[in-house]
Design a protein around this motif. Sequence first.
Motif, PDB file in Angstrom:
ATOM      1  N   ASP A  72      -8.402 -10.584 -64.958  1.00  0.00           N
ATOM      2  CA  ASP A  72      -8.312 -11.769 -65.863  1.00  0.00           C
ATOM      3  C   ASP A  72      -6.934 -12.196 -65.750  1.00  0.00           C
ATOM      4  O   ASP A  72      -5.989 -11.451 -65.659  1.00  0.00           O
ATOM      5  CB  ASP A  72      -8.727 -11.369 -67.063  1.00  0.00           C
ATOM      6  CG  ASP A  72     -10.354 -11.262 -67.239  1.00  0.00           C
ATOM      7  OD1 ASP A  72     -10.902 -11.840 -66.354  1.00  0.00           O
ATOM      8  OD2 ASP A  72     -10.679 -10.361 -68.067  1.00  0.00           O
ATOM      9  N   LEU A  93      -9.364 -25.888 -60.727  1.00  0.00           N
ATOM     10  CA  LEU A  93      -9.909 -25.149 -61.982  1.00  0.00           C
ATOM     11  C   LEU A  93     -10.698 -26.265 -62.811  1.00  0.00           C
ATOM     12  O   LEU A  93     -11.816 -25.955 -63.340  1.00  0.00           O
ATOM     13  CB  LEU A  93      -8.590 -24.869 -62.730  1.00  0.00           C
ATOM     14  CG  LEU A  93      -8.111 -23.489 -62.173  1.00  0.00           C
ATOM     15  CD1 LEU A  93      -6.707 -23.046 -62.905  1.00  0.00           C
ATOM     16  CD2 LEU A  93      -9.013 -22.203 -62.319  1.00  0.00           C
ATOM     17  N   THR A  97     -14.658 -24.815 -62.611  1.00  0.00           N
ATOM     18  CA  THR A  97     -15.182 -23.865 -63.541  1.00  0.00           C
ATOM     19  C   THR A  97     -15.457 -24.027 -64.669  1.00  0.00           C
ATOM     20  O   THR A  97     -15.600 -25.305 -64.977  1.00  0.00           O
ATOM     21  CB  THR A  97     -13.693 -23.198 -63.937  1.00  0.00           C
ATOM     22  OG1 THR A  97     -12.784 -24.158 -64.647  1.00  0.00           O
ATOM     23  CG2 THR A  97     -13.200 -22.540 -62.789  1.00  0.00           C
ATOM     24  N   ASN A 101     -14.120 -21.358 -69.534  1.00  0.00           N
ATOM     25  CA  ASN A 101     -12.779 -20.710 -68.663  1.00  0.00           C
ATOM     26  C   ASN A 101     -11.458 -21.066 -69.338  1.00  0.00           C
ATOM     27  O   ASN A 101     -11.370 -22.300 -69.683  1.00  0.00           O
ATOM     28  CB  ASN A 101     -12.829 -21.170 -67.189  1.00  0.00           C
ATOM     29  CG  ASN A 101     -11.680 -20.507 -66.466  1.00  0.00           C
ATOM     30  OD1 ASN A 101     -10.579 -21.020 -66.683  1.00  0.00           O
ATOM     31  ND2 ASN A 101     -12.080 -19.541 -65.451  1.00  0.00           N
ATOM     32  N   ASP A 102     -10.480 -20.178 -69.486  1.00  0.00           N
ATOM     33  CA  ASP A 102      -9.457 -20.528 -70.382  1.00  0.00           C
ATOM     34  C   ASP A 102      -8.165 -20.231 -69.245  1.00  0.00           C
ATOM     35  O   ASP A 102      -7.030 -19.908 -69.962  1.00  0.00           O
ATOM     36  CB  ASP A 102      -9.180 -19.694 -71.787  1.00  0.00           C
ATOM     37  CG  ASP A 102      -9.623 -18.350 -71.430  1.00  0.00           C
ATOM     38  OD1 ASP A 102      -9.699 -17.892 -70.207  1.00  0.00           O
ATOM     39  OD2 ASP A 102      -9.296 -17.508 -72.534  1.00  0.00           O
ATOM     40  N   ASP A 103      -8.532 -20.199 -68.108  1.00  0.00           N
ATOM     41  CA  ASP A 103      -7.201 -19.945 -67.420  1.00  0.00           C
ATOM     42  C   ASP A 103      -6.171 -21.077 -67.578  1.00  0.00           C
ATOM     43  O   ASP A 103      -6.216 -22.280 -67.398  1.00  0.00           O
ATOM     44  CB  ASP A 103      -7.471 -19.963 -65.883  1.00  0.00           C
ATOM     45  CG  ASP A 103      -8.443 -18.678 -65.368  1.00  0.00           C
ATOM     46  OD1 ASP A 103      -8.457 -17.831 -66.217  1.00  0.00           O
ATOM     47  OD2 ASP A 103      -8.761 -18.684 -64.333  1.00  0.00           O
TER      48      ASP A 103
END
Length: 305
Positions: A72, A93, A97, A101-103
């Motif tokens: 992560d 992203l 995603t 998803n919190d990238d």
Amino acid sequence: MSNDNNTLSFSIPSFTSEDPHKILLHQATNADEDQGLSETNTGFVMWPSAVMLSHHISKNPSIVLGDDNSPDGDVMELGAGCGLVGLTAATLLQNHTDEDNDDKVIFTDYNPVVLENLQKNIDLNDFDVDHKVLGLDWFDQEEHQEQQQQQSDDGSDTTGEETTTNTITTTTTTWVDVEGNEHAQVRLILGADLIVCTNDADLVASTIDSALIDGGKAFILGADQYTRFGVQNFPDACRQLGLKVTVHEDLLETNFAVAEEVDGEVQQEQLMEELELGGYNQRAATMAHDFTFFHITKPIAKAVA
């Protein structure tokens, strides 16, 4: 691809859609007409390596999206300059995603004017991925690591708390921005044309080691050793820090060969147009070069008895 005054438009091919990824970029302005030739001002203008790396991650979106074995964490563009690579990663992203998803995409560079221009370029492009623009000085990272090691030897992390797992006792590791603020390590680092001077090899390797989480990966692409000092020293600089490195050379030639197999000259012409927009000059002997690609992995720390 288009060039409107000082704003550039790139069409990065999408391999999940017929429509390419459209990226708008504004180059930073400066009174110095030779700003792109100055070692301290390299982030003001576009560089062809950013085009090559953006095309590569677009063709191989799993680099950015990760897989079941990826740790992560966030995504960092190191030495972002105008931000093409980071913006391409953010677009991938957003398009691939799920909503949970919190990238975050972290755009980093050193020059304050470049950082302001990075934010302008982010505003030019419509994406909803969480992001930050942060100043990062490569020279700060080795000293920060030494401080962390000293704190580790004293039995505490940077917050004075020890972190324990069921296999190994470790200390929290971070990288530091130009303001001295600490940030969590990231799972992926992307960087284009980072190595220009001989000492850049050690500085970039040290920064990757500091900012990359155990099990994380870095993909660094730049001009080959025949046009950039320090490129041939970079793999050893990484390995001395315990990083694993795979080197791929003649990337442009390889891309052209693959493109020719797919649809003849169409992809070749598109890639060359994008490269020339990024400053590549196939006809000038001093600018016609190939590219070297480094795939770097940071091993997971081994347990100690």
